[in-house]
Design a protein around this motif. Structure first.
Motif, PDB file in Angstrom:
ATOM      1  N   ALA A 144       2.841  -0.819  -4.634  1.00  0.00           N
ATOM      2  CA  ALA A 144       1.390  -0.839  -4.821  1.00  0.00           C
ATOM      3  C   ALA A 144       1.009  -0.299  -6.193  1.00  0.00           C
ATOM      4  O   ALA A 144       1.791   0.393  -6.852  1.00  0.00           O
ATOM      5  CB  ALA A 144       0.716  -0.011  -3.734  1.00  0.00           C
ATOM      6  N   ALA A 145      -0.214  -0.636  -6.592  1.00  0.00           N
ATOM      7  CA  ALA A 145      -0.757  -0.065  -7.824  1.00  0.00           C
ATOM      8  C   ALA A 145      -0.914   1.444  -7.636  1.00  0.00           C
ATOM      9  O   ALA A 145      -1.069   1.924  -6.506  1.00  0.00           O
ATOM     10  CB  ALA A 145      -2.108  -0.701  -8.133  1.00  0.00           C
ATOM     11  N   PRO A 146      -0.887   2.219  -8.744  1.00  0.00           N
ATOM     12  CA  PRO A 146      -0.939   3.679  -8.625  1.00  0.00           C
ATOM     13  C   PRO A 146      -2.092   4.197  -7.781  1.00  0.00           C
ATOM     14  O   PRO A 146      -1.928   5.144  -7.001  1.00  0.00           O
ATOM     15  CB  PRO A 146      -1.055   4.138 -10.080  1.00  0.00           C
ATOM     16  N   HIS A 147      -3.290   3.573  -7.891  1.00  0.00           N
ATOM     17  CA  HIS A 147      -4.437   4.077  -7.150  1.00  0.00           C
ATOM     18  C   HIS A 147      -4.450   3.617  -5.695  1.00  0.00           C
ATOM     19  O   HIS A 147      -5.344   3.998  -4.927  1.00  0.00           O
ATOM     20  CB  HIS A 147      -5.736   3.647  -7.838  1.00  0.00           C
ATOM     21  N   LEU A 148      -3.463   2.791  -5.291  1.00  0.00           N
ATOM     22  CA  LEU A 148      -3.407   2.287  -3.918  1.00  0.00           C
ATOM     23  C   LEU A 148      -2.142   2.736  -3.188  1.00  0.00           C
ATOM     24  O   LEU A 148      -1.838   2.257  -2.103  1.00  0.00           O
ATOM     25  CB  LEU A 148      -3.468   0.748  -3.922  1.00  0.00           C
ATOM     26  N   ARG A 149      -1.407   3.676  -3.751  1.00  0.00           N
ATOM     27  CA  ARG A 149      -0.109   4.040  -3.176  1.00  0.00           C
ATOM     28  C   ARG A 149      -0.235   4.710  -1.815  1.00  0.00           C
ATOM     29  O   ARG A 149       0.528   4.410  -0.892  1.00  0.00           O
ATOM     30  CB  ARG A 149       0.658   4.925  -4.159  1.00  0.00           C
ATOM     31  N   ALA A 150      -1.161   5.633  -1.671  1.00  0.00           N
ATOM     32  CA  ALA A 150      -1.327   6.295  -0.373  1.00  0.00           C
ATOM     33  C   ALA A 150      -1.712   5.282   0.702  1.00  0.00           C
ATOM     34  O   ALA A 150      -1.237   5.344   1.839  1.00  0.00           O
ATOM     35  CB  ALA A 150      -2.384   7.386  -0.474  1.00  0.00           C
ATOM     36  N   ARG A 151      -2.558   4.317   0.321  1.00  0.00           N
ATOM     37  CA  ARG A 151      -2.955   3.281   1.272  1.00  0.00           C
ATOM     38  C   ARG A 151      -1.760   2.404   1.668  1.00  0.00           C
ATOM     39  O   ARG A 151      -1.611   2.001   2.821  1.00  0.00           O
ATOM     40  CB  ARG A 151      -4.060   2.421   0.647  1.00  0.00           C
ATOM     41  N   ALA A 152      -0.890   2.115   0.702  1.00  0.00           N
ATOM     42  CA  ALA A 152       0.289   1.298   0.979  1.00  0.00           C
ATOM     43  C   ALA A 152       1.231   2.004   1.940  1.00  0.00           C
ATOM     44  O   ALA A 152       1.775   1.401   2.873  1.00  0.00           O
ATOM     45  CB  ALA A 152       1.020   0.971  -0.325  1.00  0.00           C
ATOM     46  N   VAL A 153       1.417   3.304   1.740  1.00  0.00           N
ATOM     47  CA  VAL A 153       2.263   4.076   2.652  1.00  0.00           C
ATOM     48  C   VAL A 153       1.659   4.068   4.052  1.00  0.00           C
ATOM     49  O   VAL A 153       2.363   3.947   5.057  1.00  0.00           O
ATOM     50  CB  VAL A 153       2.436   5.513   2.129  1.00  0.00           C
TER      51      VAL A 153
END
Length: 406
Positions: free
Chosen positions: A120-129
């Motif tokens: 994921a893009a850096p600002h979407l990493r927590a959402r991807a996890v």
């Protein structure tokens, strides 16, 4: 949303289903293999011990391998383990197969969480996890009740075979959809082990082993408790397990919210509330409506702990997160093993089916005590600027992915 995340979520769903469905099928397994229900509870401990052993060892062994290859191999091992469970002719071979099935659990979630963030893009990493771990959450809401119902109707081996099919689908999806992910530049056992120099990391793991053991002491024997004490029929237990899953899902959200705003207080409060709820369950279990309500609360407070502890561990091991993340899975499953063991001892001692929640209340209370002591030690050791929590100067709710586990 990348389809690769869906592939990871499918395997997470299969893992969550096989881990927790065994708790709902203990009476069927015990009857089929002619063992007592407490002895059948050893199957839960066997899986958990497999996770404890496999999480650090497989993560360390695969540290220098491309991450996609690691994920495919771990998913395949999990699938083969479930096939061995379905074919096991006796209790002891089933226990061995359960241990094998547990080996890739922690390593998969450790590597999968890092891989999801990289996709994921850096600002979407927590959402991807969170998307990857949604498979685990969905397993508790849908997979476990459905697997329990299937096992009650067609036998526990049918449940295992369905999990094999889902695991195989997840393995193929990862091989097909996840792009090449090279090993991290600083990969290596020595680098990953550096995270374990932190005393606070060990205290965080200790809160999981003891405190979450309270949750599993109750959950491991939830089916006979509901049928023998609360008066639910075997078929209606499926609906109560679905409520348990709803409680877990809500608790995961509430725990994540609390972890972002008040990390240490949130962890301590969750353990205290879990201990009180488990103690009350020995009384509320005697009527159907109060038992169902308490089940939801046990699931809620039990899983409200998870995001906070996971956040704390990643915060303390942020420079070497893969092994630490996998080790958290091992700690949760060591809690699973000891909870099932001590709950079974209470039943064998003829203390009744309401004894496991009381055992769980004691373990959760120990977890709360360790959490409070760790919080106090962290405050005393703090050398950072005013307003910062840990001694390394990170804020109390550092910006790390909040992910769920069990």
């Amino acid at each position: 949303m990348p389809l690769a995340l869906v592939a990871l979520a499918i395997t997470a769903f299969a893992i969550g289903t096989t881990e927790f469905a065994a708790m709902g099928l203990l009476p069927q397994v015990a009857d089929d293999l002619q063992v007592s229900i407490p002895q059948a509870g050893w199957l839960i401990s066997a899986y958990a011990i497999g996770v404890v052993i496999g999480a650090p060892l497989l993560t360390a062994a695969a540290a220098r391998l491309p991450r996609k290859a690691v994920l495919v191999g771990l998913a395949a091992l999990f699938t083969v383990g479930n096939l061995l469970c379905a074919l096991a002719p006796n209790f002891w071979l089933l226990a061995a197969a359960r241990l094998i099935t547990g080996l890739p659990h922690g390593a998969f979630f450790g590597a999968g969480a890092v891989a999801a963030a990289e996709l994921a893009a850096p600002h979407l990493r927590a959402r991807a996890v969170a998307v990857m771990f949604s498979g685990l959450t969905l397993a508790n809401v849908v997979g476990v009740p459905a697997a329990t119902l299937l096992g009650q109707q067609l036998g526990w081996r049918a449940t295992m075979l369905v999990v094999v099919a889902i695991g195989a689908a997840g393995t193929l999806a990862i091989a097909r959809l996840v792009p090449h992910l090279p090993a991290p530049e600083r990969a290596g056992l020595r680098h990953e082990l550096s995270a374990f120099r932190s005393g606070q990391l060990w205290l965080a793991l200790g809160t999981v082993v003891f405190g979450c053991g309270g949750f599993f002491a109750c959950y491991s024997y939830i089916t006979p408790l509901l049928t023998e004490v609360s008066g639910f029929t075997t078929g209606s237990v499926t609906g109560v397990l679905a409520l348990f899953g709803v409680g877990m899902t809500v608790g995961n959200v509430v725990g994540g919210y609390a972890a972002d705003r008040a990390l240490r207080p949130g962890i301590c409060a969750s353990f205290v509330l879990l201990a009180l709820t488990l103690a009350a369950f020995s009384v509320t279990a005697r009527t159907e409506w109060s038992a169902a309500l308490t089940v939801v609360l046990v699931g809620l407070f039990g899983f409200a702990i998870v995001p906070g502890v996971q956040t704390l561990v990643l915060q303390k091991a942020r420079n070497a997160p893969t092994l630490a993340s996998a080790t958290v899975q091992g700690a949760f499953n060591l809690a699973n093993a000891q909870g099932a063991f001590f709950g079974g001892l209470a039943i064998d001692a003829r203390l009744g089916w309401t004894a496991p929640p009381l055992v769980g209340a004691v373990l959760a209370g120990i977890g709360a005590l360790i959490a409070v002591l760790a919080w106090a030690a962290d405050r005393r050791a703090s050398t950072g600027p005013a307003g910062l929590g840990p001694a390394d100067g990170t804020p109390a709710a550092a910006s790390v992915p909040v992910v769920s586990a069990h």
